[in-house]
Design an enzyme around this catalytic site. Structure first.
Site, short mmCIF file in Angstrom:
data_model
loop_
_atom_site.label_atom_id
_atom_site.label_comp_id
_atom_site.label_asym_id
_atom_site.label_seq_id
_atom_site.Cartn_x
_atom_site.Cartn_y
_atom_site.Cartn_z
N ASP A 1 -13.20 5.48 2.37
CA ASP A 1 -11.87 5.58 2.75
C ASP A 1 -11.60 6.87 2.93
O ASP A 1 -11.60 7.95 2.16
CB ASP A 1 -11.05 5.06 1.46
CG ASP A 1 -9.49 5.52 1.83
OD1 ASP A 1 -9.22 5.87 2.83
OD2 ASP A 1 -8.84 4.87 1.04
N ASP B 1 0.72 -1.23 0.11
CA ASP B 1 -0.09 -0.01 0.00
C ASP B 1 0.96 1.25 -0.09
O ASP B 1 1.39 1.70 1.06
CB ASP B 1 -0.80 0.00 1.34
CG ASP B 1 -1.68 1.29 1.45
OD1 ASP B 1 -1.63 2.00 0.72
OD2 ASP B 1 -2.32 1.17 2.48
N GLU C 1 -7.24 0.50 -4.81
CA GLU C 1 -7.11 0.50 -3.44
C GLU C 1 -8.71 0.03 -2.68
O GLU C 1 -8.84 -1.06 -1.79
CB GLU C 1 -6.91 1.83 -2.59
CG GLU C 1 -5.43 2.13 -2.84
CD GLU C 1 -5.22 3.70 -2.40
OE1 GLU C 1 -5.96 4.44 -2.12
OE2 GLU C 1 -4.14 3.95 -2.96
N LYS D 1 3.24 11.08 -3.37
CA LYS D 1 2.09 10.63 -4.23
C LYS D 1 1.09 11.51 -4.93
O LYS D 1 0.66 11.15 -6.11
CB LYS D 1 1.21 9.78 -3.34
CG LYS D 1 0.22 8.60 -3.91
CD LYS D 1 -0.56 7.71 -3.05
CE LYS D 1 -1.49 7.01 -3.61
NZ LYS D 1 -1.99 6.13 -2.50
P1 ADP Z 1 -3.83 8.64 4.77
O1 ADP Z 1 -4.51 7.47 3.85
O2 ADP Z 1 -4.32 9.68 4.23
O3 ADP Z 1 -2.23 8.29 4.63
P2 ADP Z 1 -4.48 7.28 6.98
O4 ADP Z 1 -5.33 6.25 6.41
O5 ADP Z 1 -3.27 6.68 7.73
O6 ADP Z 1 -4.61 8.44 6.31
O7 ADP Z 1 -5.20 7.94 8.22
C1 ADP Z 1 -4.61 8.78 9.11
C2 ADP Z 1 -5.67 10.02 9.76
O8 ADP Z 1 -6.38 8.99 10.79
C3 ADP Z 1 -5.29 10.74 10.69
O9 ADP Z 1 -5.87 12.07 10.48
C4 ADP Z 1 -5.16 10.36 12.08
O10 ADP Z 1 -5.33 11.45 13.11
C5 ADP Z 1 -6.45 9.54 12.05
N1 ADP Z 1 -6.64 8.49 13.22
C6 ADP Z 1 -5.77 7.56 13.38
N2 ADP Z 1 -6.25 7.03 14.65
C7 ADP Z 1 -7.18 7.47 14.86
C8 ADP Z 1 -8.19 7.18 15.94
N3 ADP Z 1 -8.08 6.30 16.98
N4 ADP Z 1 -9.23 8.03 15.94
C9 ADP Z 1 -9.30 8.80 15.22
N5 ADP Z 1 -8.65 9.47 14.05
C10 ADP Z 1 -7.71 8.52 14.01
MG MG Z 2 -4.96 5.67 2.89
#
Ligand code: ADP
Ligand code: MG
Length: 617
Positions: free
Chosen positions: A207, A25, A185, A87
């Protein structure tokens, strides 16, 4: 439509010869690698037990670099050399990168027409930077699996265009990886939940990450996944939640807006902590510069509700594009860290009227699905055969007379696909044809995005409208477009494959779709007008040629003048903007020239009977 079989014959092998394959990923903020071992699929951690690799590369003077957490440390002190969110730059031309780049703190320069990042280690392309991240994951996988990888499946957003997909493949090649397949994805997430094992179904993949929101509608039929539609917002995610909470903290702590910018980073960090903690607890104590307070779950939900609500119109749009309503969705899958927020789950459940799948860690679900697919493609499961399809994010078409776009492959068409359409010449004796490939939903060339141009030369001279040129648009399983034009009588052929520099951002896609909706009515009018103008041109050219050839022989002076007056009138109306008036003028001219046309026909017949050509009269 031609289906693509992806497990190659002969690739299957005995169980003890298990081939090492991984799923990657390659995310905007984080990347992961996963693998199936002894029938169990799991993401692979680094030596410190961390599964996520920040998608960050820090370039050093002297040519070295760090990747991941080690690179992230430099974000504040050395922002120009600490490349994150690469990206968003993949497969983009210089103009696109400049537009996105204004939000990113990097130095962009041009090198042979392509954007490059200027770093302490020299000029780096987005592909090279992505390759470093992939290389890190490859090393991690090979160390933990104890062998070389046969191949990988890399996930990309469903809306990634040709250029973005090609760049992702280029990065993999540069990292020494064999790409078994690029996988969208949302499809990967559906596979992780085993939805491919069902007989059939329609699924929504929601997502919500840190900076982006994507909704995809998938259909499973006879083991085939098809992305029916995608929609989203490339500037909405958990980071916006953090900003909203930070704003609230500033209000509570009475920090003036203009004084806040120096402290915004630390306020945002507190906001993010509060948000993540409130996923599991009811209230969270906050202390900031002497202000002591707390944020409760229900206060948080009041702050976040309007933001989460912004994801719903995109869900509706995706459903509409897929020709479905929310009742048709059988299962909903949650992806991305922000779907941990309980209110997000609740609002998504209310919208689709069914509880979403949340059991698999939403950060890992895409990598896990990719690994399952990689395991199958590497031939470790010879019996499974899976066909996966994606869709085109925007319509693809050709420029036709009058600056109009003829759509050949409409948006949201499942790929791989091939569509053909016949075109003809406009002028007598035309020996070449210019083909201009466009992307977008609008009717006029000037409102669409130009992807490529090429020419078909050496056509045998024929009268206008006699040649038959078949233009075929073909999109392969990885979303690469090739366009072929072939004159049917002579077999003369010309071809082009659309190249990477013609990238397109998800923001642009959104904007183009919005523009198309906003201009739907005037676009239809403009198209109508242009079509009438082209038709008028054709009539005028043909009549002038005829008058020149035999007008003075077949017409009396008053008839000749009458026709000329009609011709003048049509010419004048053509310059105006009234499609109806042009159509009427064409019809009037047709009436005026009826007798003349009949005489020409008689002349042609009698001349043919005497064995003479018309111009020998
Ligand atoms: P991306 O796909 O953009 O790389 P992610 O899927 O890794 O992002 O998601 C990151 C987001 O998820 C961040 O904004 C983070 O604060 C939020 N996040 C992670 N854990 C939690 C949680 N336990 N509760 C709420 N939000 C969360
Ligand atoms: Mg993502």
């Amino acid at each position: 439509m031609a289906l693509l079989q992806i497990s190659e014959p002969g690739l299957s092998c005995a169980p003890h010869q298990h081939r090492l394959a991984a799923g990657i990923d390659l995310g905007t903020t984080h990347s992961l690698v996963a693998c199936v071992r002894s029938g169990v699929c799991e993401t692979l951690p680094d030596e410190q037990g961390r599964h996520l690799l920040p998608s960050v590369v820090h370039y050093q003077t002297g040519g070295g670099c760090q990747v991941g957490y080690e690179a992230q440390i430099f974000a504040d002190a050395d922002p120009l050399n600490t490349i994150a969110s690469v990206k968003r730059l993949m497969g983009r031309g210089l103009a696109d990168v400049k537009a996105i780049g204004s939000r990113l703190p990097y130095d962009f320069v041009e090198e042979s027409g392509m954007p490059r990042l200027k770093t302490a280690a020299g000029l780096k392309s987005p592909v090279q930077t992505s390759a470093r991240i992939l290389w890190e994951l490859k090393t991690r996988a090979e160390q933990s699996l104890g062998g070389d990888l046969t191949g990988v499946v890399i996930t990309v957003p469903a809306y990634f265009d040709d250029a973005q997909r090609q760049s992702t493949k280029d990065a993999a090649t540069l990292a020494g990886l064999k790409v078994l397949r690029l996988l969208s994805e949302p499809t990967a997430a559906a596979i992780a939940y085993g939805l491919d094992k069902q007989a059939k179904g329609i699924y929504a993949i929601y997502d919500l990450g840190g900076g982006t929101f994507d909704i995809s509608i998938l259909r499973l039929q006879r083991g085939v996944f098809e992305v029916l539609a995608t929609a989203g917002d490339s500037a909405l995610g958990g980071d916006d939640f953090d900003r909203e909470i930070a704003h609230w903290i500033m209000q509570q702590a009475e920090i003036p807006e203009d004084a806040a910018h120096t402290r915004i980073r630390s306020i945002l960090t507190i906001a993010r902590q509060a948000k993540e903690k409130l996923t599991d607890q009811e209230s969270y104590p906050i202390e900031f510069e002497g202000w002591c307070g707390s944020l409760s779950r229900s206060q948080l939900e009041q702050l976040l509700k309007p933001l989460i609500q912004k994801t719903l119109p995109a869900c509706r749009r995706a459903l509409r594009d897929a020709g479905l309503n929310n009742q048709d969705i059988q299962e909903v899958v949650m992806v991305g860290g922000s779907t941990r927020v309980p209110l997000v789950r609740k609002m998504v459940e209310d919208f689709f009227q069914r509880p979403p799948h949340v059991d698999i860690d939403p950060d890992k679900v895409v990598a896990i699905g990719a690994a399952i697919q990689a395991d199958i493609l590497a031939g470790n499961k010879p019996d499974s055969e899976m066909l996966l399809l994606d869709v085109t994010p925007l319509s693809l078409g050709l420029e036709t007379m009058g600056g109009l776009v003829e759509k050949i492959i409409p948006r949201n068409t499942p790929i791989p696909t091939a569509k053909a359409q016949d075109f003809t010449t406009f002028k007598d004796g035309q020996t070449a044809m210019a083909l201009h490939i466009l992307q977008g939903e609008r009717e006029l060339v000037t409102d669409c995005r130009s992807l490529a141009r090429f020419e078909l030369r050496g056509l045998p001279p024929m009268v206008a409208g006699a040649a038959r040129i078949r233009v075929t648009f073909q999109i392969d399983a990885d979303g690469l477009l090739s366009v072929t034009a072939q004159e049917q009588a002579s077999g003369i052929k010309s071809e082009i494959v659309v190249k990477p520099s013609y990238g397109l951002s998800d923001n642009d896609i959104e904007q183009m779709l919005r523009d198309a909706l906003d201009h739907a009515n005037d676009d239809v009018e403009t198209r109508n007008l242009r079509e009438q103008q082209v038709e008028a041109d054709r009539v005028i050219n043909a009549l002038r040629a005829a008058l020149k050839a035999d007008g003075h022989k077949l017409l009396r002076k008053d008839e000749f003048n009458n026709i000329n007056a009609g011709l003048d009138k049509l010419l004048k109306t053509t310059r105006g903007k009234d499609a109806g008036a042009i159509a009427q003028a064409i019809e009037e001219l047709n009436k005026i020239t009826q007798t003349y046309a009949a005489r020409r026909m008689d002349a042609a017949i009698s001349q043919a009977m005497q064995g003479h050509r018309v111009d020998e009269f």
